[in-house]
Design a protein around this motif. Structure first.
Motif, PDB file in Angstrom:
ATOM      1  N   LYS A  97       0.633  -1.442  -0.118  1.00 43.42           N
ATOM      2  CA  LYS A  97      -0.142   0.536   0.046  1.00 43.42           C
ATOM      3  C   LYS A  97       1.025   1.247   0.185  1.00 43.42           C
ATOM      4  O   LYS A  97       0.381   2.233  -0.428  1.00 43.42           O
ATOM      5  CB  LYS A  97      -0.533  -0.208   1.644  1.00 43.42           C
ATOM      6  CG  LYS A  97      -1.896  -0.835   0.933  1.00 43.42           C
ATOM      7  CD  LYS A  97      -2.791  -1.076   2.506  1.00 43.42           C
ATOM      8  CE  LYS A  97      -4.410  -1.989   2.414  1.00 43.42           C
ATOM      9  NZ  LYS A  97      -4.436  -2.058   3.347  1.00 43.42           N
ATOM     10  N   HIS A  98       2.227   1.309   0.686  1.00 42.67           N
ATOM     11  CA  HIS A  98       3.169   2.336   0.680  1.00 42.67           C
ATOM     12  C   HIS A  98       3.783   2.462  -0.819  1.00 42.67           C
ATOM     13  O   HIS A  98       5.106   3.267  -0.252  1.00 42.67           O
ATOM     14  CB  HIS A  98       3.080   2.587   1.761  1.00 42.67           C
ATOM     15  CG  HIS A  98       4.945   1.805   2.317  1.00 42.67           C
ATOM     16  ND1 HIS A  98       5.114   0.570   2.232  1.00 42.67           N
ATOM     17  CD2 HIS A  98       5.965   2.087   2.125  1.00 42.67           C
ATOM     18  CE1 HIS A  98       6.309  -0.356   2.344  1.00 42.67           C
ATOM     19  NE2 HIS A  98       6.490   1.099   2.406  1.00 42.67           N
ATOM     20  N   GLU A  99       3.505   1.456  -1.520  1.00 40.75           N
ATOM     21  CA  GLU A  99       4.439   1.396  -2.127  1.00 40.75           C
ATOM     22  C   GLU A  99       3.984   1.857  -3.728  1.00 40.75           C
ATOM     23  O   GLU A  99       2.625   1.619  -4.298  1.00 40.75           O
ATOM     24  CB  GLU A  99       5.163  -0.137  -2.809  1.00 40.75           C
ATOM     25  CG  GLU A  99       6.405  -0.448  -1.896  1.00 40.75           C
ATOM     26  CD  GLU A  99       7.361   0.477  -2.196  1.00 40.75           C
ATOM     27  OE1 GLU A  99       8.007   0.797  -2.950  1.00 40.75           O
ATOM     28  OE2 GLU A  99       8.779  -0.411  -0.776  1.00 40.75           O
ATOM     29  N   LEU A 343      10.498 -10.376   6.416  1.00 42.57           N
ATOM     30  CA  LEU A 343       9.101  -9.363   6.236  1.00 42.57           C
ATOM     31  C   LEU A 343       9.205  -8.493   7.725  1.00 42.57           C
ATOM     32  O   LEU A 343       8.305  -7.636   7.569  1.00 42.57           O
ATOM     33  CB  LEU A 343       8.797 -10.768   6.088  1.00 42.57           C
ATOM     34  CG  LEU A 343       7.450 -11.733   5.022  1.00 42.57           C
ATOM     35  CD1 LEU A 343       6.914 -12.975   5.100  1.00 42.57           C
ATOM     36  CD2 LEU A 343       7.808 -11.023   3.739  1.00 42.57           C
ATOM     37  N   CYS A 344       9.600  -9.022   8.508  1.00 45.06           N
ATOM     38  CA  CYS A 344      10.019  -8.158  10.200  1.00 45.06           C
ATOM     39  C   CYS A 344      10.567  -7.231   9.470  1.00 45.06           C
ATOM     40  O   CYS A 344       9.862  -5.719  10.004  1.00 45.06           O
ATOM     41  CB  CYS A 344      10.193  -9.475  11.085  1.00 45.06           C
ATOM     42  SG  CYS A 344       9.561 -10.461  11.373  1.00 45.06           S
ATOM     43  N   ALA A 345      11.383  -6.924   8.615  1.00 45.06           N
ATOM     44  CA  ALA A 345      12.396  -6.276   9.243  1.00 45.06           C
ATOM     45  C   ALA A 345      11.788  -5.025   7.927  1.00 45.06           C
ATOM     46  O   ALA A 345      11.458  -3.846   7.994  1.00 45.06           O
ATOM     47  CB  ALA A 345      13.797  -6.684   8.129  1.00 45.06           C
ATOM     48  N   GLY A 346      10.643  -5.183   6.525  1.00 42.98           N
ATOM     49  CA  GLY A 346       9.840  -4.967   6.073  1.00 42.98           C
ATOM     50  C   GLY A 346       8.476  -4.438   6.846  1.00 42.98           C
ATOM     51  O   GLY A 346       8.174  -2.915   6.684  1.00 42.98           O
ATOM     52  N   ALA A 347       7.913  -4.938   7.913  1.00 41.39           N
ATOM     53  CA  ALA A 347       6.852  -4.332   8.759  1.00 41.39           C
ATOM     54  C   ALA A 347       7.476  -3.160   9.812  1.00 41.39           C
ATOM     55  O   ALA A 347       7.096  -2.157   9.649  1.00 41.39           O
ATOM     56  CB  ALA A 347       6.504  -5.570   9.497  1.00 41.39           C
ATOM     57  N   ILE A 348       9.140  -3.690  10.105  1.00 36.70           N
ATOM     58  CA  ILE A 348       9.118  -2.764  10.950  1.00 36.70           C
ATOM     59  C   ILE A 348       9.636  -1.015  10.162  1.00 36.70           C
ATOM     60  O   ILE A 348       9.071  -0.007  10.921  1.00 36.70           O
ATOM     61  CB  ILE A 348      11.122  -3.083  11.307  1.00 36.70           C
ATOM     62  CG1 ILE A 348      10.583  -3.699  12.431  1.00 36.70           C
ATOM     63  CG2 ILE A 348      11.746  -1.513  12.642  1.00 36.70           C
ATOM     64  CD1 ILE A 348      12.152  -5.016  12.832  1.00 36.70           C
ATOM     65  N   ILE A 349      10.180  -1.089   8.857  1.00 35.63           N
ATOM     66  CA  ILE A 349      10.903  -0.187   7.871  1.00 35.63           C
ATOM     67  C   ILE A 349       9.233   0.173   7.960  1.00 35.63           C
ATOM     68  O   ILE A 349       9.294   1.753   7.811  1.00 35.63           O
ATOM     69  CB  ILE A 349      11.338  -0.127   6.625  1.00 35.63           C
ATOM     70  CG1 ILE A 349      12.876  -1.275   8.050  1.00 35.63           C
ATOM     71  CG2 ILE A 349      11.599   0.248   6.106  1.00 35.63           C
ATOM     72  CD1 ILE A 349      13.856  -1.479   5.927  1.00 35.63           C
ATOM     73  N   PHE A 350       8.434  -0.463   7.840  1.00 30.29           N
ATOM     74  CA  PHE A 350       6.721   0.142   7.267  1.00 30.29           C
ATOM     75  C   PHE A 350       5.898   0.860   7.753  1.00 30.29           C
ATOM     76  O   PHE A 350       5.848   1.826   7.642  1.00 30.29           O
ATOM     77  CB  PHE A 350       5.947  -1.444   6.654  1.00 30.29           C
ATOM     78  CG  PHE A 350       4.221  -0.823   6.691  1.00 30.29           C
ATOM     79  CD1 PHE A 350       4.203  -0.314   5.200  1.00 30.29           C
ATOM     80  CD2 PHE A 350       3.503  -0.362   7.596  1.00 30.29           C
ATOM     81  CE1 PHE A 350       2.769  -0.573   4.831  1.00 30.29           C
ATOM     82  CE2 PHE A 350       2.151  -0.380   7.088  1.00 30.29           C
ATOM     83  CZ  PHE A 350       1.991  -0.064   5.726  1.00 30.29           C
ATOM     84  N   GLN A 351       6.161   0.871   9.515  1.00 26.16           N
ATOM     85  CA  GLN A 351       5.606   0.821  10.821  1.00 26.16           C
ATOM     86  C   GLN A 351       7.089   2.816  11.225  1.00 26.16           C
ATOM     87  O   GLN A 351       6.419   3.277  11.222  1.00 26.16           O
ATOM     88  CB  GLN A 351       5.456   0.438  11.854  1.00 26.16           C
ATOM     89  CG  GLN A 351       4.629  -0.346  11.647  1.00 26.16           C
ATOM     90  CD  GLN A 351       3.383  -0.183  11.365  1.00 26.16           C
ATOM     91  OE1 GLN A 351       2.745   0.038  10.125  1.00 26.16           O
ATOM     92  NE2 GLN A 351       2.696   0.385  12.547  1.00 26.16           N
TER      93      GLN A 351
END
Length: 485
Positions: A97-99, A343-351
């Motif tokens: 959604k943010h890409e 995926l965790c890295a993506g979630a962390i960077i996402f937030q």
């Protein structure tokens, strides 16, 4: 053999659906189509595992054809890949959604699954090579998705390294076409003893070049440099599958050449076996050291992949049933753990929009699911029992200590132990900072939504169950080993 036409379904279905998905601008409809595609693909692959299928699509010459089959090795990788593809897709629905241009991302993400199934089910060297190149070309847009200068540069590096590596594989294919009875995959290999006589040295050199070439995708030194460049710039779901799954494309090619074309007996005890073992050991150590020194989270995880996938190659090149058992267990457990971490890295960077490993103090209290699953995957990669990573590393070490593997096997075990300590050194500080240090910078941060949390939890549960009940995977691997040894 029966039901031949069905074998084309998992290869063509994701490609055709991907072309349709790429035209969908409406988010909910696009996500539903992606979910339907990957779920149907997974269930069809599982269905194919209950039978023996073979299909020749195109007969180019008497010795060259495009053909597929479902042996135990193909089934093992196909189920693993298609299953993880479903979970990474679910995570992607919220993340993308943010890409920009999510429809383009899902187009190539879906089509890549078809390329991977073509690679898994390949019946001969020609089909494998074409599928391998097909996989490279379809993953290239995932690397350059953001279209930044850095992403395009990383994508070109990925493409250049991959094509050069595949070129070495193709060079070997030309030779093997003359020295093998058939280039179809035969357990134990298919070298023609009469043709090989007197040319053993040449064929060993050819085999080494093929291992280096296909080892590029698996991150084997000296062609590993694309990983830490490509992974940080790709969207995190793409990084996850590049690291956890696409690297296994190189592993598949190495397994097929080693055990199904050249044959383990031809390589065992030669200078080439020693050379490829040393390359794998060097890569394990080098990847761990570079990961330990790296401060950017996704690049640290990419260097970790360089190290951890070479655990697999070390087990393969030992050319022993126990080594193969450890290698294939490591294939599964690394794929699951590394998908969790990226995926965790993506979630962390996402937030948080924080990308450095020193930036996550106190985050565990705000994102408990993300950081707990990150911890589970980290402990598994280190090899802490009863998590799954311990089981694979146990068998790799057991094989390395066998008298038959000699001093190189012993050296490998020492390096694996050092690598485990380095892995703890580059992953555990992130966990400790997140859960045991306070920082008010994350007061407004919340956990990611259930669409991103559920895949992380499911994958983490698989790591726990894989460590406590490893016999499920071990039975599948024993059926492969019985045919090869």
């Amino acid at each position: 053999m029966h039901g031949n036409g069905l074998l084309l379904f998992p290869i063509l279905f994701p490609v055709l659906m991907g072309l349709w998905i790429g035209k969908q601008q409406q988010e909910q409809r696009r996500n539903l189509m992606v979910l339907l595609t990957v779920c149907v693909e997974f269930f069809v692959v599982v269905y194919l595992c209950f039978g023996e299928y073979a299909l020749t699509v195109w007969q180019m010459t008497d010795t060259l054809d495009l053909a597929y089959h479902t042996d135990d090795m193909a089934k093992f990788f196909a189920v693993l890949i298609s299953g993880i593809w479903v979970l990474a897709a679910v995570f992607s629905f919220s993340y993308m959604k943010h890409e920009k241009n999510p429809e383009r991302f899902f187009l190539f993400y879906t089509m890549t699954l078809g390329a991977l199934m073509s690679l898994c089910f390949s019946n001969n060297m020609m089909t494998l090579y074409l599928s391998y190149e097909y996989m490279t070309l379809l993953t290239f847009p995932l690397v350059i998705h953001s279209k930044t200068v850095e992403a395009v540069r990383a994508g070109m590096k990925y493409l250049g390294y991959s094509i050069f590596g595949a070129g070495l594989g193709l060079l070997g294919f030309f030779f093997l076409n003359n020295y093998c009875i058939t280039t179809s995959f035969v357990p134990g290999g298919s070298l023609n003893g009469l043709a090989v006589a007197g040319n053993e040295g040449l064929l060993l050199v050819v085999y080494l070049l093929m291992m280096i070439g296909f080892g590029c995708k698996a991150g084997l030194f000296p062609l590993q440099a694309w990983l830490p460049t490509a992974h940080p710039v790709a969207p995190s779901p793409a990084s996850a599958v590049l690291s956890g799954i696409i690297t296994k494309g190189g592993v598949i090619a190495i397994l097929r050449v080693t055990f199904y074309l050249v044959g383990a007996e031809f390589v065992r005890g030669t200078w080439v076996q020693t050379t490829v073992l040393l390359l794998a050991i060097l890569t394990v150590f080098m990847g761990s050291m570079l990961a330990y020194k790296e401060k950017l989270l996704k690049r640290r995880l990419a260097y970790s992949t360089v190290s951890q996938v070479s655990y697999v190659l070390f087990g393969i090149f030992l050319l022993h049933p126990i080594g193969l058992l450890g290698a294939l267990l490591q294939v599964v457990y690394h794929a699951v753990a590394k998908n969790i971490l990226f995926l965790c890295a993506g979630a962390i960077i996402f937030q948080t929009e924080k990308t450095m490993v020193t930036d996550y103090r106190g985050l565990g209290k705000k994102m408990p699911v993300t950081m707990t699953t990150f911890t589970v995957a980290s402990l598994s990669l280190i090899g802490i029992p009863p998590l799954a990573g311990f089981v694979s590393k146990w068998y790799l070490a057991e094989c390395g200590l066998l008298q038959a593997t000699g001093n190189v096997g012993l050296l490998g075990v020492v390096v694996l132990m050092v690598s485990a300590l380095l892995t703890a050194g580059y992953l555990l500080p992130i966990v400790i900072d997140a859960f045991f240090k306070d920082d008010k910078q994350f007061d407004t941060i919340q956990e990611v939504d259930s669409c991103m949390c559920i895949p992380l939890v499911v994958l983490s549960v698989l790591l726990v169950l894989g460590g406590i009940f490893p016999m499920f995977f071990m039975k599948q691997i024993h059926s492969i080993s019985q045919v090869l040894f």
